[in-house]
Design an enzyme around this catalytic site. Structure first.
Site, PDB file in Angstrom:
ATOM      1  N   ASP A   1       0.858  -1.187   0.000  1.00 15.89           N
ATOM      2  CA  ASP A   1       0.000   0.000   0.000  1.00 15.89           C
ATOM      3  C   ASP A   1       0.893   1.235   0.000  1.00 15.89           C
ATOM      4  O   ASP A   1       2.105   1.121   0.159  1.00 15.89           O
ATOM      5  CB  ASP A   1      -0.994  -0.012   1.171  1.00 15.89           C
ATOM      6  CG  ASP A   1      -0.341   0.126   2.538  1.00 15.89           C
ATOM      7  OD1 ASP A   1       0.858  -0.209   2.664  1.00 15.89           O
ATOM      8  OD2 ASP A   1      -1.037   0.540   3.487  1.00 15.89           O
TER       9      ASP A   1
ATOM     10  N   TYR B   1       2.973   4.765   0.727  1.00 13.38           N
ATOM     11  CA  TYR B   1       3.648   5.361   1.886  1.00 13.38           C
ATOM     12  C   TYR B   1       2.625   6.166   2.684  1.00 13.38           C
ATOM     13  O   TYR B   1       1.753   6.829   2.118  1.00 13.38           O
ATOM     14  CB  TYR B   1       4.759   6.308   1.432  1.00 13.38           C
ATOM     15  CG  TYR B   1       5.901   5.650   0.693  1.00 13.38           C
ATOM     16  CD1 TYR B   1       6.650   4.626   1.271  1.00 13.38           C
ATOM     17  CD2 TYR B   1       6.260   6.087  -0.586  1.00 13.38           C
ATOM     18  CE1 TYR B   1       7.723   4.049   0.592  1.00 13.38           C
ATOM     19  CE2 TYR B   1       7.337   5.508  -1.261  1.00 13.38           C
ATOM     20  CZ  TYR B   1       8.056   4.487  -0.671  1.00 13.38           C
ATOM     21  OH  TYR B   1       9.118   3.920  -1.335  1.00 13.38           O
TER      22      TYR B   1
ATOM     23  N   PHE C   1       6.297   2.656  -4.439  1.00 15.76           N
ATOM     24  CA  PHE C   1       7.684   2.836  -3.994  1.00 15.76           C
ATOM     25  C   PHE C   1       8.288   4.184  -4.375  1.00 15.76           C
ATOM     26  O   PHE C   1       9.377   4.524  -3.920  1.00 15.76           O
ATOM     27  CB  PHE C   1       8.593   1.704  -4.517  1.00 15.76           C
ATOM     28  CG  PHE C   1       8.197   0.355  -3.996  1.00 15.76           C
ATOM     29  CD1 PHE C   1       8.452   0.010  -2.673  1.00 15.76           C
ATOM     30  CD2 PHE C   1       7.543  -0.559  -4.810  1.00 15.76           C
ATOM     31  CE1 PHE C   1       8.074  -1.233  -2.171  1.00 15.76           C
ATOM     32  CE2 PHE C   1       7.157  -1.804  -4.318  1.00 15.76           C
ATOM     33  CZ  PHE C   1       7.423  -2.143  -3.004  1.00 15.76           C
TER      34      PHE C   1
ATOM     35  N   HIS D   1       9.403  -8.207   1.026  1.00 13.43           N
ATOM     36  CA  HIS D   1       9.267  -6.763   0.833  1.00 13.43           C
ATOM     37  C   HIS D   1      10.612  -6.083   1.093  1.00 13.43           C
ATOM     38  O   HIS D   1      11.383  -6.510   1.968  1.00 13.43           O
ATOM     39  CB  HIS D   1       8.208  -6.223   1.798  1.00 13.43           C
ATOM     40  CG  HIS D   1       7.711  -4.866   1.453  1.00 13.43           C
ATOM     41  ND1 HIS D   1       8.378  -3.713   1.835  1.00 13.43           N
ATOM     42  CD2 HIS D   1       6.621  -4.459   0.760  1.00 13.43           C
ATOM     43  CE1 HIS D   1       7.711  -2.668   1.398  1.00 13.43           C
ATOM     44  NE2 HIS D   1       6.643  -3.084   0.740  1.00 13.43           N
TER      45      HIS D   1
END
Length: 224
Positions: free
Chosen positions: A65, A67, A78, A187
Site C-alpha cells: 500500500d 507510503y 515505492f 518486501h
C-alpha cells in the site's frame, strides 16, 4: 460513470467501476478524504495507470500500500517526488539495483522513468490514512487490483510480474505462470529486506526475460 483513467485502462476496468464493491469503495473514500488525511491525493489515485497504459505494460512491480508519511505517496508504488527524502524501502531497492546491475543510486526517489518504459508501479491497495499503514485494506481495493492482474494475465503478450511482500505474492494465484514470468521476494522494507530481498536480482532477471521475449530491456538507471 465519469472517466477516471485517460487511456485504455478505462475501458478495461469500466465494469469494475460500475460494480457494487467499487461503488461502496468510492463512498468509503469520499468519507475518508473528507474526515482524515489520506495518501495519495485524489488527483494522484490513478497515476500508475496514466503513466503506463495497458498496451504498454511489460513489467509489473507490485507493492502493498502507499507510503503513509507526509508528501510521500503520489500514485506510483515505492516512488516519491523529487525533493522528498528517499524512504527506507526505496533505499533498499536502490541498494539491490546497484548490487544486481551496478546501477548507481540517484539522489531522488521519483520512478517516473521506469513507468514510462512500461513498468506498472502498482500497489495491492491504492490509498492509506496518514500514519496508519495498511489502514485501507479489505475496503475493495484488493478486488480492483485483482481485476488489473486478471486483465494482464489474459493478455497474449507475456508480462513479467515482480511481487514484493506477502500481500503481493498472494496475487501469484491469479497469474498463469506457463505464459507469464513471476519473480517473488520479501518486501524491501528494513523489516524484511534481509530475509531474501537482497540478492534476489529482480532487475537483471527481468531484463534477461525481456531479451528472451525479444523486447527492449528496461533502462533502470534514473537520471538526476
Amino acid at each position: 460513470m465519469k472517466t477516471l483513467i485517460k487511456n485504455d485502462w478505462q475501458d478495461i476496468l469500466e465494469s469494475e467501476f460500475q460494480s457494487d464493491y467499487y461503488l461502496q469503495l468510492r463512498d468509503f473514500l469520499k468519507e475518508e478524504y473528507s474526515n482524515h488525511i489520506i495518501y495519495p491525493s485524489m488527483n494522484n489515485l490513478w497515476t500508475a495507470f496514466e503513466k503506463t497504459p495497458f498496451k504498454d505494460v511489460k513489467v509489473v512491480i507490485l507493492g502493498q500500500d502507499p507510503y503513509h508519511g507526509p508528501n510521500q505517496a503520489h500514485g506510483l508504488s515505492f516512488s516519491v517526488q523529487k525533493g522528498v527524502p528517499i524512504p527506507p524501502s526505496l533505499r533498499n531497492i536502490y541498494k539491490e539495483l546497484e548490487s544486481d546491475l551496478g546501477v548507481k543510486p540517484v539522489h531522488h526517489g521519483h520512478l517516473n522513468q521506469w513507468a514510462e518504459q512500461g513498468v506498472l508501479l502498482l500497489n495491492t491497495v491504492l490509498t492509506v490514512r496518514k500514519g496508519q499503514a495498511y489502514s485501507h485494506r479489505k475496503k475493495g481495493w484488493e478486488q480492483l487490483t485483482d481485476a488489473v492482474i486478471h486483465s494482464l494475465n489474459e493478455r497474449e503478450d507475456p508480462v513479467i510480474f515482480i511481487l514484493w511482500g506477502n500481500a503481493s505474492i498472494a496475487k501469484k494465484a491469479l497469474i498463469n505462470t506457463d505464459k507469464h514470468i513471476v519473480l517473488t521476494a520479501p518486501h524491501p522494507s528494513p523489516l524484511s529486506a534481509r530475509r531474501g530481498f537482497f540478492g534476489s536480482k529482480p532487475f537483471s532477471k527481468t531484463n534477461d526475460a525481456l531479451k528472451q521475449l525479444r523486447k527492449e530491456p528496461i533502462n533502470w538507471q534514473l537520471t538526476e
